[in-house]
Design a protein around this motif. Structure first.
Motif, mmCIF file in Angstrom:
data_model
loop_
_atom_site.group_PDB
_atom_site.id
_atom_site.type_symbol
_atom_site.label_atom_id
_atom_site.label_comp_id
_atom_site.label_asym_id
_atom_site.label_seq_id
_atom_site.Cartn_x
_atom_site.Cartn_y
_atom_site.Cartn_z
ATOM 1 N N ARG A 77 6.396 10.540 -1.253
ATOM 2 C CA ARG A 77 5.984 11.774 -0.609
ATOM 3 C C ARG A 77 4.839 12.394 -1.395
ATOM 4 O O ARG A 77 4.519 11.956 -2.496
ATOM 5 C CB ARG A 77 7.172 12.733 -0.508
ATOM 6 C CG ARG A 77 8.260 12.243 0.452
ATOM 7 C CD ARG A 77 9.442 13.189 0.453
ATOM 8 N NE ARG A 77 10.110 13.241 -0.849
ATOM 9 C CZ ARG A 77 11.165 13.995 -1.112
ATOM 10 N NH1 ARG A 77 11.678 14.770 -0.166
ATOM 11 N NH2 ARG A 77 11.706 13.976 -2.312
ATOM 12 N N TYR A 78 4.233 13.425 -0.829
ATOM 13 C CA TYR A 78 2.987 13.925 -1.415
ATOM 14 C C TYR A 78 3.156 14.352 -2.865
ATOM 15 O O TYR A 78 2.305 14.053 -3.709
ATOM 16 C CB TYR A 78 2.453 15.096 -0.578
ATOM 17 C CG TYR A 78 1.110 15.586 -1.066
ATOM 18 C CD1 TYR A 78 -0.049 14.894 -0.744
ATOM 19 C CD2 TYR A 78 1.014 16.720 -1.862
ATOM 20 C CE1 TYR A 78 -1.280 15.330 -1.199
ATOM 21 C CE2 TYR A 78 -0.214 17.160 -2.322
ATOM 22 C CZ TYR A 78 -1.353 16.459 -1.986
ATOM 23 O OH TYR A 78 -2.570 16.883 -2.450
ATOM 24 N N TYR A 79 4.230 15.042 -3.184
ATOM 25 C CA TYR A 79 4.408 15.555 -4.542
ATOM 26 C C TYR A 79 5.271 14.635 -5.406
ATOM 27 O O TYR A 79 5.672 15.026 -6.503
ATOM 28 C CB TYR A 79 5.010 16.964 -4.514
ATOM 29 C CG TYR A 79 4.003 18.018 -4.098
ATOM 30 C CD1 TYR A 79 2.904 18.293 -4.905
ATOM 31 C CD2 TYR A 79 4.143 18.714 -2.903
ATOM 32 C CE1 TYR A 79 1.973 19.250 -4.524
ATOM 33 C CE2 TYR A 79 3.219 19.675 -2.521
ATOM 34 C CZ TYR A 79 2.138 19.931 -3.336
ATOM 35 O OH TYR A 79 1.209 20.869 -2.971
ATOM 36 N N ASP A 80 5.565 13.458 -4.927
ATOM 37 C CA ASP A 80 6.307 12.509 -5.759
ATOM 38 C C ASP A 80 5.369 11.839 -6.755
ATOM 39 O O ASP A 80 4.236 11.475 -6.390
ATOM 40 C CB ASP A 80 6.951 11.416 -4.886
ATOM 41 C CG ASP A 80 8.146 11.923 -4.108
ATOM 42 O OD1 ASP A 80 8.665 12.991 -4.486
ATOM 43 O OD2 ASP A 80 8.553 11.250 -3.147
ATOM 44 N N PRO A 81 5.805 11.664 -7.984
ATOM 45 C CA PRO A 81 4.989 10.862 -8.914
ATOM 46 C C PRO A 81 4.957 9.409 -8.457
ATOM 47 O O PRO A 81 5.998 8.828 -8.140
ATOM 48 C CB PRO A 81 5.719 11.020 -10.258
ATOM 49 C CG PRO A 81 7.121 11.384 -9.902
ATOM 50 C CD PRO A 81 7.037 12.169 -8.620
ATOM 51 N N ASP A 100 0.852 -1.190 0.000
ATOM 52 C CA ASP A 100 0.000 0.000 0.000
ATOM 53 C C ASP A 100 0.887 1.239 0.000
ATOM 54 O O ASP A 100 1.284 1.754 1.038
ATOM 55 C CB ASP A 100 -0.912 -0.010 1.220
ATOM 56 C CG ASP A 100 -2.001 1.050 1.128
ATOM 57 O OD1 ASP A 100 -1.913 1.906 0.226
ATOM 58 O OD2 ASP A 100 -2.930 1.029 1.951
ATOM 59 N N THR A 101 1.225 1.709 -1.196
ATOM 60 C CA THR A 101 2.137 2.839 -1.340
ATOM 61 C C THR A 101 1.401 4.166 -1.459
ATOM 62 O O THR A 101 2.005 5.170 -1.835
ATOM 63 C CB THR A 101 3.006 2.634 -2.590
ATOM 64 O OG1 THR A 101 2.157 2.522 -3.743
ATOM 65 C CG2 THR A 101 3.840 1.380 -2.469
ATOM 66 N N ARG A 102 0.119 4.197 -1.121
ATOM 67 C CA ARG A 102 -0.651 5.429 -1.320
ATOM 68 C C ARG A 102 -0.374 6.480 -0.264
ATOM 69 O O ARG A 102 -0.694 7.649 -0.463
ATOM 70 C CB ARG A 102 -2.150 5.099 -1.317
ATOM 71 C CG ARG A 102 -2.587 4.251 -2.488
ATOM 72 C CD ARG A 102 -4.015 3.776 -2.329
ATOM 73 N NE ARG A 102 -4.140 2.860 -1.191
ATOM 74 C CZ ARG A 102 -5.273 2.257 -0.851
ATOM 75 N NH1 ARG A 102 -6.368 2.486 -1.560
ATOM 76 N NH2 ARG A 102 -5.321 1.439 0.184
ATOM 77 N N THR A 103 0.195 6.098 0.890
ATOM 78 C CA THR A 103 0.402 7.061 1.958
ATOM 79 C C THR A 103 1.893 7.242 2.214
ATOM 80 O O THR A 103 2.738 6.599 1.605
ATOM 81 C CB THR A 103 -0.271 6.566 3.246
ATOM 82 O OG1 THR A 103 0.355 5.335 3.639
ATOM 83 C CG2 THR A 103 -1.758 6.310 3.016
ATOM 84 N N GLN A 104 2.213 8.123 3.162
ATOM 85 C CA GLN A 104 3.603 8.469 3.442
ATOM 86 C C GLN A 104 4.229 7.556 4.482
ATOM 87 O O GLN A 104 5.370 7.769 4.878
ATOM 88 C CB GLN A 104 3.685 9.911 3.943
ATOM 89 C CG GLN A 104 3.097 10.913 2.940
ATOM 90 C CD GLN A 104 3.158 12.321 3.470
ATOM 91 O OE1 GLN A 104 4.187 12.750 3.965
ATOM 92 N NE2 GLN A 104 2.068 13.058 3.383
ATOM 93 N N GLY A 105 3.502 6.561 4.972
ATOM 94 C CA GLY A 105 4.066 5.662 5.957
ATOM 95 C C GLY A 105 4.171 6.259 7.340
ATOM 96 O O GLY A 105 5.057 5.893 8.108
ATOM 97 N N VAL A 106 3.287 7.203 7.687
ATOM 98 C CA VAL A 106 3.305 7.807 9.014
ATOM 99 C C VAL A 106 2.101 7.301 9.799
ATOM 100 O O VAL A 106 1.251 6.584 9.289
ATOM 101 C CB VAL A 106 3.275 9.349 8.910
ATOM 102 C CG1 VAL A 106 4.494 9.841 8.185
ATOM 103 C CG2 VAL A 106 2.008 9.823 8.197
ATOM 104 N N ASP A 107 2.032 7.691 11.051
ATOM 105 C CA ASP A 107 0.937 7.262 11.919
ATOM 106 C C ASP A 107 -0.346 7.956 11.473
ATOM 107 O O ASP A 107 -0.505 9.171 11.629
ATOM 108 C CB ASP A 107 1.262 7.632 13.369
ATOM 109 C CG ASP A 107 0.210 7.118 14.331
ATOM 110 O OD1 ASP A 107 -0.784 6.531 13.854
ATOM 111 O OD2 ASP A 107 0.397 7.289 15.547
#
Length: 525
Positions: free
Chosen positions: A334-338, A298-305
């Motif tokens: 990250r948010y702006y990473d493709p 699940d790579t949709r988020t930044q991996g934070v809490d």
């Protein structure tokens, strides 16, 4: 000594010739072909989208039988068992074909073992490992449709004889060019094998080729790195939903894999992503990952809490443990990473519960923005007849193309809800739908059916696999029966017409864009 060896090899080939000739003299089985889905790609044309499997009688005129059917957005092609190519599709002045292709150019006189359609091309492969491409199929169909159309009468010169329309059954001449940049087979590859290309994977906008040496070459669209090469950096911020400008790899280029990768044995191509499998069963994915279709977790988020985004009710989240940071993933954006990978990355293994880990997948297929892998789920000491397997899907699920439900728009590796303790022998994917053939001969479909590509008689999406058969007879009616035990309050339930199976044994299934097809082997009369 070298000449003597060649003479002996030639004598051996000649000695084996009559044996092969006797085997080929046996009458081939009779094939019936059923096609359904998007009207533009139905052989022979149709008044509208075909919602039930439709038997195409034209295919039965070829006594050689059929080995492959492929679809593009507005055309299709077929290969018979003699390696001859046939084409059909929609032209501006009418429908063309099916009609034999008179192959010109580099591919003249070749026998093909595979043919696949892109958005506007047909790519063919020979048994020796040579690849040829036939360009601009829509323009060729337009020209043929115009030639077949009856001439319009001229008011200015009514006495002038108009040219006769072309014979619809005459072969259509098309030029097949050799694909530049791919390894060529050796001079003795016809005898020893090896050299050249052994498998092709063709998508609408890009293609991949596996060589006999275990190398992978790609060509076509590369704006999302689906050809395994880094695209130019786009200006401005790029998040998870923005599209990127078109970038193309003009000639086939070799893809570099990590050192842990063994020789590549197969490849699957999606809309904007590619998945390759090596000799060890490892899978490597690259390209667009906006729908987590690469199988990297699940790579949709930044991996934070992010417990606040999905609650703390589940046991694993109580007390601050088991947060989303612990989710298994190979990469993070990250948010702006493709959301893309331009180099092959090894996919993660599916999560398992109360069972040993799954073995490596047997094969992988791709839809536009989802991926399906087939892996064994029975103990390894089971015989081939007892073996069962499971289909695992990751990626986009808005149309139920992951075959489980509509609870999640995208999902990581999760089993498709196929019948329990079943063994799937083949899987094919279209734009947003799938077909699966079981060892029992049953055919199942799921996903989008906006143009009838599931073959259920309706255009409704099916998020779970449904069994596909022929259209019931016109006189078949729905019956209402009392299902309560005698003496209880009556409970009535409606039962549809009896299921109509395909005739004979299904030997091949095909999906392309929004069309589906099966080849059935039936007894000769």
């Amino acid at each position: 000594a070298g000449a003597a060896a060649l003479v002996s090899l030639g004598a051996l080939a000649l000695a084996e010739g009559p044996v092969h000739a006797r085997q080929r003299s046996d009458a081939p089985p009779k094939h019936q072909v059923f096609v359904w889905g998007r009207v533009q790609s139905i052989p022979g044309g149709a008044p509208g989208d075909v919602l039930w499997p439709k038997r195409i009688d034209w295919f039965e005129e070829n006594s050689a039988g059929w080995q492959k059917i492929s679809f593009g957005p507005s055309f299709g092609c077929a290969l018979d068992r003699n390696g001859k190519l046939y084409l059909w599709g929609e032209g501006e002045a009418g429908f063309v074909g099916p009609v034999a292709v008179d192959v010109q150019g580099d591919g003249r006189g070749r026998r093909f073992v595979d043919a696949q359609c892109s958005s506007d091309r047909v790519i063919v492969l020979t048994g020796r490992g040579q690849v040829y491409m036939i360009d601009d199929i829509p323009s060729a169909l337009n020209a043929r449709a115009a030639a077949e159309a009856p001439p319009a009468e001229s008011e200015e010169a009514p006495a002038q004889a108009a040219a006769a329309p072309a014979d619809p059954a005459a072969p259509i001449p098309l030029t097949a060019r050799s694909m530049p940049g791919l390894p060529s087979p050796g001079r003795l590859s016809w005898l020893f094998g090896g050299g050249g290309i052994k498998q092709i994977g063709i998508g609408l906008e890009h293609a991949a080729f596996v060589t006999h040496r275990g190398e992978l070459y790609t060509v076509g669209g590369n704006e999302w790195g689906q050809c395994g090469h880094k695209p130019p950096r786009s200006k401005g911020p790029m998040g998870a939903v923005e599209d990127r400008p078109r970038v193309e790899v003009m000639t086939p280029t070799r893809v570099q894999f990590p050192q842990e990768a063994a020789p590549i044995v197969s490849v699957a191509v999606g809309g904007r992503h590619t998945v390759a499998m090596d000799k060890k069963g490892q899978t490597f994915a690259f390209g667009d990952d906006r729908r987590i279709q690469l199988g990297l977790g699940d790579t949709r988020t930044q991996g934070v809490d992010e417990r606040n985004s999905y609650g703390v009710i589940r046991q694993e989240t109580l007390g601050g443990k088991g947060t989303k940071q612990d989710l298994k993933r190979v990469v993070t954006y990250r948010y702006y990473d493709p959301h893309m990978q331009h180099t092959p990355v090894k996919t993660i293994a599916p999560a398992v519960y109360n069972r040993p880990p799954y073995p490596p997948p047997s094969f992988v297929v791709c839809g536009e923005d989802f991926t399906v892998a087939m892996t064994r789920d029975s103990p390894d000491w089971y015989s081939k007849e007892q073996e069962t397997n499971v289909l695992l899907c990751t990626g986009e699920n808005a149309e139920g193309q992951c075959g489980r439900g509509l609870q999640e728009q995208q999902q990581t590796w999760t089993p498709v809800r196929m019948p329990k303790r079943s063994r799937t022998t083949d899987v094919a994917c279209g734009q947003a739908h799938c077909l699966a053939l079981l060892s029992t001969g049953d055919l199942y479909a799921w996903g989008q059916s906006i143009q009838g590509q599931l073959g259920t008689g309706k255009r409704a999406t099916k998020a779970r696999p449904v069994k596909v058969g022929l259209q019931p007879p016109p006189d078949a009616r729905t019956e209402t029966k009392n299902i309560s035990p005698p003496g209880d309050v009556p409970m009535y339930q409606s039962f549809g017409p009896d299921f109509q199976p395909f005739p004979g044994r299904i030997v091949s299934i095909s999906c392309g864009f929004r069309n589906s097809a099966v080849i059935c082997e039936v007894p000769r009369e």
